[in-house]
Design a protein around this motif. Sequence first.
Motif, PDB file in Angstrom:
ATOM      1  N   UNK A  49       3.456  -8.802 -13.041  1.00 40.56           N
ATOM      2  CA  UNK A  49       2.671  -8.365 -12.146  1.00 40.56           C
ATOM      3  C   UNK A  49       3.001  -8.583 -10.735  1.00 40.56           C
ATOM      4  N   UNK A  50       3.306  -9.818 -10.472  1.00 47.31           N
ATOM      5  CA  UNK A  50       3.719 -10.306  -8.901  1.00 47.31           C
ATOM      6  C   UNK A  50       4.948  -9.853  -8.662  1.00 47.31           C
ATOM      7  N   UNK A  51       6.039  -9.953  -9.511  1.00 51.48           N
ATOM      8  CA  UNK A  51       7.185  -9.379  -9.141  1.00 51.48           C
ATOM      9  C   UNK A  51       7.424  -7.897  -8.892  1.00 51.48           C
ATOM     10  N   UNK A  52       6.722  -7.220  -9.930  1.00 51.56           N
ATOM     11  CA  UNK A  52       6.828  -5.709  -9.963  1.00 51.56           C
ATOM     12  C   UNK A  52       6.158  -5.082  -8.805  1.00 51.56           C
ATOM     13  N   UNK A  53       4.977  -5.844  -8.747  1.00 53.49           N
ATOM     14  CA  UNK A  53       4.042  -5.115  -7.446  1.00 53.49           C
ATOM     15  C   UNK A  53       4.797  -5.214  -6.232  1.00 53.49           C
ATOM     16  N   UNK A  54       5.213  -6.747  -6.021  1.00 57.93           N
ATOM     17  CA  UNK A  54       5.945  -6.782  -4.554  1.00 57.93           C
ATOM     18  C   UNK A  54       7.060  -5.813  -4.544  1.00 57.93           C
ATOM     19  N   UNK A  55       7.709  -5.776  -5.709  1.00 63.49           N
ATOM     20  CA  UNK A  55       9.052  -4.755  -5.526  1.00 63.49           C
ATOM     21  C   UNK A  55       8.515  -3.275  -5.124  1.00 63.49           C
ATOM     22  N   UNK A  56       7.767  -2.760  -5.903  1.00 59.69           N
ATOM     23  CA  UNK A  56       7.298  -1.376  -6.082  1.00 59.69           C
ATOM     24  C   UNK A  56       6.387  -1.159  -4.637  1.00 59.69           C
ATOM     25  N   UNK A  57       5.404  -2.134  -3.950  1.00 63.60           N
ATOM     26  CA  UNK A  57       4.525  -1.902  -3.109  1.00 63.60           C
ATOM     27  C   UNK A  57       4.640  -2.644  -2.005  1.00 63.60           C
ATOM     28  N   UNK A  58       5.342  -3.689  -2.051  1.00 60.78           N
ATOM     29  CA  UNK A  58       5.472  -4.583  -1.003  1.00 60.78           C
ATOM     30  C   UNK A  58       5.703  -4.147   0.589  1.00 60.78           C
ATOM     31  N   UNK A  59       6.906  -3.428   0.494  1.00 60.88           N
ATOM     32  CA  UNK A  59       7.180  -2.759   2.098  1.00 60.88           C
ATOM     33  C   UNK A  59       6.241  -1.520   2.281  1.00 60.88           C
ATOM     34  N   UNK A  60       5.853  -0.807   1.205  1.00 63.85           N
ATOM     35  CA  UNK A  60       5.138   0.186   1.634  1.00 63.85           C
ATOM     36  C   UNK A  60       3.781  -0.151   2.036  1.00 63.85           C
ATOM     37  N   UNK A  61       3.087  -1.364   1.644  1.00 64.56           N
ATOM     38  CA  UNK A  61       1.761  -1.834   2.173  1.00 64.56           C
ATOM     39  C   UNK A  61       1.833  -2.282   3.554  1.00 64.56           C
ATOM     40  N   UNK A  62       3.140  -3.001   3.765  1.00 56.48           N
ATOM     41  CA  UNK A  62       3.441  -3.388   5.113  1.00 56.48           C
ATOM     42  C   UNK A  62       3.356  -2.287   6.356  1.00 56.48           C
ATOM     43  N   UNK A  63       4.131  -1.272   5.770  1.00 55.29           N
ATOM     44  CA  UNK A  63       4.008  -0.169   6.849  1.00 55.29           C
ATOM     45  C   UNK A  63       2.784   0.585   7.155  1.00 55.29           C
ATOM     46  N   UNK A  64       1.794   0.618   6.059  1.00 57.54           N
ATOM     47  CA  UNK A  64       0.526   1.309   5.927  1.00 57.54           C
ATOM     48  C   UNK A  64      -0.538   0.455   6.684  1.00 57.54           C
ATOM     49  N   UNK A 275       5.934  10.784   7.756  1.00 60.78           N
ATOM     50  CA  UNK A 275       7.185  10.077   7.878  1.00 60.78           C
ATOM     51  C   UNK A 275       6.968   8.526   7.623  1.00 60.78           C
ATOM     52  N   UNK A 276       5.692   8.129   8.051  1.00 60.99           N
ATOM     53  CA  UNK A 276       5.282   6.597   7.547  1.00 60.99           C
ATOM     54  C   UNK A 276       5.340   6.575   5.892  1.00 60.99           C
ATOM     55  N   UNK A 277       5.060   7.515   5.485  1.00 60.66           N
ATOM     56  CA  UNK A 277       5.094   7.178   3.877  1.00 60.66           C
ATOM     57  C   UNK A 277       6.645   7.299   3.230  1.00 60.66           C
ATOM     58  N   UNK A 278       7.346   8.303   4.161  1.00 61.73           N
ATOM     59  CA  UNK A 278       8.812   8.207   3.905  1.00 61.73           C
ATOM     60  C   UNK A 278       9.486   6.891   4.125  1.00 61.73           C
TER      61      UNK A 278
END
Length: 334
Positions: A49-64, A275-278
């Motif tokens: 959960x920790x690794x996959x969550x970070x890889x999948x949503x880490x950067x996106x949640x930073x931007x948002x 563009x933010x989501x992209x």
Amino acid sequence: MASAVGSDVGGALGGRPLGIGRVGNGPVAGFLLCTAVVLALSLRMPAGTAVVGLAALGILHNVLELRYMAGRFEQVLHGPFLRLLAALISGIVLCRVLPAGTATRDGEILLAYGLLAAACVHALRQRPAVLAASCAVIVAAAAASLSFPDYHFVVLTHLHNVVPLLFLWEWSQQMRRGRRAFRAVQVGWVLVIPALILSGALDGVMGSGSAWTARLSVSYTPPAWQHGGTDQRFVTVFAFMALMHYLVWVWFMPRYAPDATAAFERRVPVLNARRAWALGLGAGAALAALFVSDYDQGTSVYAALASYHAYLEFPVLLMLVLGTGPRATTGGTA
């Protein structure tokens, strides 16, 4: 979750994201569902959960999250003060990309407390006695962190996942109804559930762990507890809190805080919702590929990039606590 993404992107395409006056029971029900699903995943597969969550949503949640803070707190984050914070955080990024050592470690700690000191000076320059007391507390805390740096970074990691409670609490001031229920749910997932996990109350439904769990425990467990049989609990808490943290920024705020998005787009019109989501999804995909090829390198890159959103939270929240943040108008009874 998909409908939340559509709501935010739809706002950029002419749709109507939900305003706070029309939220109904959606936030409470959504958080209860997210909590149940994320807790089940974290208990059975904490490392995954920790690794996959970070890889999948880490950067996106930073931007948002950066988009939200720049929009919601535009009264605070502007001009020379924002440039000072950006310079200090850029120094932290530099510490993280340079070869690890005592100098870079202590440099990051000092710059982090420098951020808090800058926020205190900015907020309390008309209240010298309170400013002096605040600076004394910061100096004492910095000395403790420099004396026990391993504890400093573990505490900082977990504290970062607690921060959404304060943003959600501030957001809920504007709720017309259901505020107490909403806040109770937030306290439940941010404080109560982690306490239950750490106490051992959920050990009976916890998975057996893995080599990856042991590997992650070094980063998420205080040194004194790393060999006491509680390391898996700390990894589980991190996995649960981190994924819930991501969902706050990827699901909740884009759907239920459209005013912050609109304010950000007024400041940075070139980076609209689409563009933010992209940007977040594209950079996240690149990081995920790096995780697959070289996990350690991926975490190093992410740690550097994440510094901007992670460290910007603390001066913003300190300004709120000191009463210099944006004023919210309450919408009625709780």
